[in-house]
Design a protein around this motif. Structure first.
Motif, mmCIF file in Angstrom:
data_model
loop_
_atom_site.group_PDB
_atom_site.id
_atom_site.type_symbol
_atom_site.label_atom_id
_atom_site.label_comp_id
_atom_site.label_asym_id
_atom_site.label_seq_id
_atom_site.Cartn_x
_atom_site.Cartn_y
_atom_site.Cartn_z
ATOM 1 N N PRO A 72 -2.193 5.813 7.570
ATOM 2 C CA PRO A 72 -3.646 5.688 7.600
ATOM 3 C C PRO A 72 -4.158 5.035 8.877
ATOM 4 C CG PRO A 72 -2.710 4.146 6.028
ATOM 5 C CD PRO A 72 -1.603 5.037 6.493
ATOM 6 N N GLN A 84 2.227 7.783 4.487
ATOM 7 C CA GLN A 84 1.803 7.674 3.096
ATOM 8 C C GLN A 84 2.925 8.043 2.144
ATOM 9 O OE1 GLN A 84 -1.781 9.989 2.694
ATOM 10 N NE2 GLN A 84 -3.026 8.342 3.492
ATOM 11 N N CYS A 121 -0.921 3.977 1.671
ATOM 12 C CA CYS A 121 -2.112 4.568 1.066
ATOM 13 C C CYS A 121 -3.018 3.451 0.555
ATOM 14 C CB CYS A 121 -1.728 5.516 -0.066
ATOM 15 S SG CYS A 121 -3.135 6.414 -0.730
ATOM 16 N N PRO A 122 -3.990 3.021 1.359
ATOM 17 C CA PRO A 122 -4.840 1.895 0.983
ATOM 18 C C PRO A 122 -5.543 2.053 -0.372
ATOM 19 C CG PRO A 122 -5.176 2.456 3.288
ATOM 20 C CD PRO A 122 -4.302 3.529 2.694
ATOM 21 N N GLU A 123 -5.823 3.290 -0.777
ATOM 22 C CA GLU A 123 -6.491 3.517 -2.057
ATOM 23 C C GLU A 123 -5.633 3.085 -3.250
ATOM 24 O OE1 GLU A 123 -6.209 5.842 0.335
ATOM 25 O OE2 GLU A 123 -8.270 6.082 1.000
ATOM 26 N N PHE A 124 -4.325 3.005 -3.070
ATOM 27 C CA PHE A 124 -3.416 2.614 -4.141
ATOM 28 C C PHE A 124 -2.877 1.199 -3.955
ATOM 29 C CE2 PHE A 124 -3.480 7.174 -4.509
ATOM 30 C CZ PHE A 124 -3.454 7.371 -5.881
ATOM 31 N N ALA A 125 -3.492 0.416 -3.088
ATOM 32 C CA ALA A 125 -3.017 -0.937 -2.783
ATOM 33 C C ALA A 125 -3.118 -1.855 -3.994
ATOM 34 C CB ALA A 125 -3.821 -1.521 -1.627
ATOM 35 N N THR A 152 0.802 -1.222 0.000
ATOM 36 C CA THR A 152 0.000 0.000 0.000
ATOM 37 C C THR A 152 0.832 1.268 0.000
ATOM 38 O OG1 THR A 152 -0.140 0.316 2.400
ATOM 39 C CG2 THR A 152 -1.743 -1.197 1.401
#
Length: 72
Positions: free
Chosen positions: A61, A50, A18-22, A15
């Motif tokens: 996060p 991040q 940044c979990p949104e880009f995992a 990640t």
């Protein structure tokens, strides 16, 4: 060993904090491959700011890191 979350471990989400880009890589980074070939065991990944843009862990996060009461 623990692997920083911007280094790939096959089958484990990367990640970079940044979990949104995992994404989940199909292959480990060469350094992880060499270490596991030498007998190292990956037990997990570390929390990081991040995209490695901070110095204190406050941009992670999951929030700031806290010491375990039993480990100091």
């Amino acid at each position: 060993m623990a692997v920083k979350d911007n280094i790939d471990v096959a089958g484990v989400p990367t990640t970079a904090g940044c979990p949104e880009f995992a994404f989940t890589p199909g292959r480990s980074a060469p350094v992880v491959e060499r270490l596991t070939a030498a007998g190292a065991v990956v037990v997990g990944k570390t929390v990081m700011d991040q995209f490695a843009t901070g110095l204190t862990g406050t941009r992670a996060p999951t929030g700031p890191w806290r010491a375990s009461p039993t480990r100091g």
